[in-house]
Design a protein around this motif. Structure first.
Motif, PDB file in Angstrom:
ATOM      1  N   VAL A  56       0.843  -1.194   0.000  1.00 59.97           N
ATOM      2  CA  VAL A  56       0.000   0.000   0.000  1.00 59.97           C
ATOM      3  C   VAL A  56       0.881   1.247   0.000  1.00 59.97           C
ATOM      4  CG1 VAL A  56      -1.888  -1.181   1.199  1.00 59.97           C
ATOM      5  CG2 VAL A  56      -0.205   0.075   2.521  1.00 59.97           C
ATOM      6  N   THR A  57       0.280   2.391  -0.283  1.00 58.09           N
ATOM      7  CA  THR A  57       1.026   3.642  -0.272  1.00 58.09           C
ATOM      8  C   THR A  57       1.449   3.998   1.141  1.00 58.09           C
ATOM      9  OG1 THR A  57      -0.210   4.370  -2.207  1.00 58.09           O
ATOM     10  CG2 THR A  57       0.968   6.064  -0.968  1.00 58.09           C
ATOM     11  N   SER A  58       0.506   3.930   2.092  1.00 58.43           N
ATOM     12  CA  SER A  58       0.856   4.228   3.480  1.00 58.43           C
ATOM     13  C   SER A  58      -0.180   3.641   4.425  1.00 58.43           C
ATOM     14  CB  SER A  58       0.954   5.736   3.704  1.00 58.43           C
ATOM     15  OG  SER A  58      -0.323   6.342   3.616  1.00 58.43           O
ATOM     16  N   ILE A  59       0.294   3.326   5.626  1.00 58.44           N
ATOM     17  CA  ILE A  59      -0.575   2.934   6.733  1.00 58.44           C
ATOM     18  C   ILE A  59      -0.187   3.838   7.887  1.00 58.44           C
ATOM     19  CG2 ILE A  59      -1.284   1.126   8.336  1.00 58.44           C
ATOM     20  CD1 ILE A  59      -0.380  -0.942   6.277  1.00 58.44           C
ATOM     21  N   SER A  60      -1.145   4.594   8.390  1.00 51.78           N
ATOM     22  CA  SER A  60      -0.842   5.473   9.522  1.00 51.78           C
ATOM     23  C   SER A  60      -1.632   5.023  10.743  1.00 51.78           C
ATOM     24  CB  SER A  60      -1.166   6.930   9.189  1.00 51.78           C
ATOM     25  OG  SER A  60      -2.535   7.082   8.906  1.00 51.78           O
ATOM     26  N   GLY A  61      -1.045   5.242  11.911  1.00 51.63           N
ATOM     27  CA  GLY A  61      -1.667   4.854  13.161  1.00 51.63           C
ATOM     28  C   GLY A  61      -1.141   3.520  13.645  1.00 51.63           C
ATOM     29  N   TRP A  62      -1.547   3.157  14.865  1.00 46.14           N
ATOM     30  CA  TRP A  62      -1.160   1.884  15.435  1.00 46.14           C
ATOM     31  C   TRP A  62      -2.103   0.805  14.914  1.00 46.14           C
ATOM     32  CZ3 TRP A  62      -3.962  -1.240  18.906  1.00 46.14           C
ATOM     33  CH2 TRP A  62      -3.264  -2.387  19.318  1.00 46.14           C
ATOM     34  N   VAL A  63      -1.529  -0.272  14.376  1.00 47.42           N
ATOM     35  CA  VAL A  63      -2.302  -1.353  13.757  1.00 47.42           C
ATOM     36  C   VAL A  63      -2.294  -2.566  14.674  1.00 47.42           C
ATOM     37  CG1 VAL A  63      -2.572  -2.796  11.708  1.00 47.42           C
ATOM     38  CG2 VAL A  63      -1.563  -0.515  11.489  1.00 47.42           C
ATOM     39  N   ARG A 123      -6.000  -9.434   4.232  1.00 42.63           N
ATOM     40  CA  ARG A 123      -7.073 -10.130   3.500  1.00 42.63           C
ATOM     41  C   ARG A 123      -7.645  -9.245   2.399  1.00 42.63           C
ATOM     42  NH1 ARG A 123     -10.271 -13.193   8.450  1.00 42.63           N
ATOM     43  NH2 ARG A 123      -8.614 -14.694   8.898  1.00 42.63           N
ATOM     44  N   GLN A 124      -7.762  -7.952   2.650  1.00 45.05           N
ATOM     45  CA  GLN A 124      -8.226  -7.034   1.608  1.00 45.05           C
ATOM     46  C   GLN A 124      -7.234  -7.010   0.454  1.00 45.05           C
ATOM     47  OE1 GLN A 124     -10.834  -5.263   0.874  1.00 45.05           O
ATOM     48  NE2 GLN A 124     -11.962  -4.842   2.718  1.00 45.05           N
ATOM     49  N   ARG A 158     -10.819  -4.128  -9.376  1.00 44.69           N
ATOM     50  CA  ARG A 158      -9.662  -4.559  -8.606  1.00 44.69           C
ATOM     51  C   ARG A 158      -9.531  -3.631  -7.414  1.00 44.69           C
ATOM     52  NH1 ARG A 158     -10.811  -7.880 -11.400  1.00 44.69           N
ATOM     53  NH2 ARG A 158      -9.679  -8.889 -13.041  1.00 44.69           N
ATOM     54  N   PHE A 159      -9.055  -4.139  -6.316  1.00 47.35           N
ATOM     55  CA  PHE A 159      -8.848  -3.347  -5.113  1.00 47.35           C
ATOM     56  C   PHE A 159      -7.368  -3.231  -4.854  1.00 47.35           C
ATOM     57  CE2 PHE A 159      -7.821  -3.255  -0.613  1.00 47.35           C
ATOM     58  CZ  PHE A 159      -8.529  -2.147  -0.195  1.00 47.35           C
ATOM     59  N   GLN A 160      -6.921  -2.003  -4.594  1.00 49.74           N
ATOM     60  CA  GLN A 160      -5.548  -1.786  -4.163  1.00 49.74           C
ATOM     61  C   GLN A 160      -5.565  -0.733  -3.069  1.00 49.74           C
ATOM     62  OE1 GLN A 160      -2.800  -0.565  -7.187  1.00 49.74           O
ATOM     63  NE2 GLN A 160      -1.083  -0.584  -5.798  1.00 49.74           N
ATOM     64  N   GLY A 161      -4.983  -1.059  -1.942  1.00 51.30           N
ATOM     65  CA  GLY A 161      -4.942  -0.107  -0.837  1.00 51.30           C
ATOM     66  C   GLY A 161      -4.014   1.048  -1.159  1.00 51.30           C
ATOM     67  N   THR A 162      -4.398   2.221  -0.727  1.00 49.31           N
ATOM     68  CA  THR A 162      -3.520   3.377  -0.892  1.00 49.31           C
ATOM     69  C   THR A 162      -3.175   3.917   0.483  1.00 49.31           C
ATOM     70  OG1 THR A 162      -5.450   4.780  -1.295  1.00 49.31           O
ATOM     71  CG2 THR A 162      -4.295   3.952  -3.235  1.00 49.31           C
ATOM     72  N   HIS A 163      -3.978   4.811   1.009  1.00 48.36           N
ATOM     73  CA  HIS A 163      -3.721   5.420   2.316  1.00 48.36           C
ATOM     74  C   HIS A 163      -4.676   4.809   3.330  1.00 48.36           C
ATOM     75  CE1 HIS A 163      -1.124   8.293   0.357  1.00 48.36           C
ATOM     76  NE2 HIS A 163      -2.078   8.486  -0.530  1.00 48.36           N
ATOM     77  N   ILE A 164      -4.140   4.067   4.272  1.00 47.54           N
ATOM     78  CA  ILE A 164      -4.944   3.392   5.277  1.00 47.54           C
ATOM     79  C   ILE A 164      -4.668   4.052   6.621  1.00 47.54           C
ATOM     80  CG2 ILE A 164      -5.404   1.203   6.443  1.00 47.54           C
ATOM     81  CD1 ILE A 164      -4.376  -0.182   3.875  1.00 47.54           C
ATOM     82  N   ALA A 165      -5.723   4.457   7.303  1.00 48.34           N
ATOM     83  CA  ALA A 165      -5.598   5.035   8.641  1.00 48.34           C
ATOM     84  C   ALA A 165      -6.200   4.066   9.639  1.00 48.34           C
ATOM     85  CB  ALA A 165      -6.308   6.379   8.716  1.00 48.34           C
TER      86      ALA A 165
END
Length: 127
Positions: free
Chosen positions: A40-47, A57-58, A115-122
């Motif tokens: 993904v482009t970015s994941i921000s926050g505590w996961v 899974r996504q 198609r699904f592609q994650g970009t910015h995930i918070a």
């Protein structure tokens, strides 16, 4: 925007609430989900670990280009999940694997090239 509603619902269905303090005690890093970050482009926050499972899974669902993508989508959810689809707000909530399978089969038949592609995930822990 329907994808956003699905993502929120799935995260809630899969996650166990764990605080960042508990995460530190268990040795998880401050952000988490390192294995999904290259996808993904970015994941921000505590996961949380469960939110990371949802994200992975996504990503898996988004890469599947065969009829198996319905199964890949259903695998995102717990067997007794409840799904609310914003695009179908006037309809009742979907309950359980078979209802979700039927709904996504219908949706994907309308948009076979989706198609699904994650970009910015918070993320905020489990949400």
């Amino acid at each position: 925007m329907a994808g956003m509603g699905l993502a929120v619902g799935a995260a809630l269905a899969l996650c166990t609430i764990v605080s960042p303090a508990q995460a530190t005690e268990k040795g998880w890093d401050g952000a988490g989900c390192a294995e999904a970050r290259p996808e993904v482009t970015s994941i921000s926050g505590w996961v949380s670990p469960n939110a990371c499972t949802f994200i992975k899974r996504q990503i898996t669902f988004g890469k599947v280009t065969t009829p198996d993508r319905v199964s890949a989508y259903v695998d995102i959810w717990s067997k007794d999940a409840t799904l609310w689809e914003p695009a179908k707000a006037s309809r009742p909530l979907l309950q359980g694997e078979e209802a979700i399978r039927k709904s996504i089969s219908g949706t994907l038949s309308l948009i076979p090239d989706f198609r699904f592609q994650g970009t910015h995930i918070a993320v905020n822990g489990p949400a």
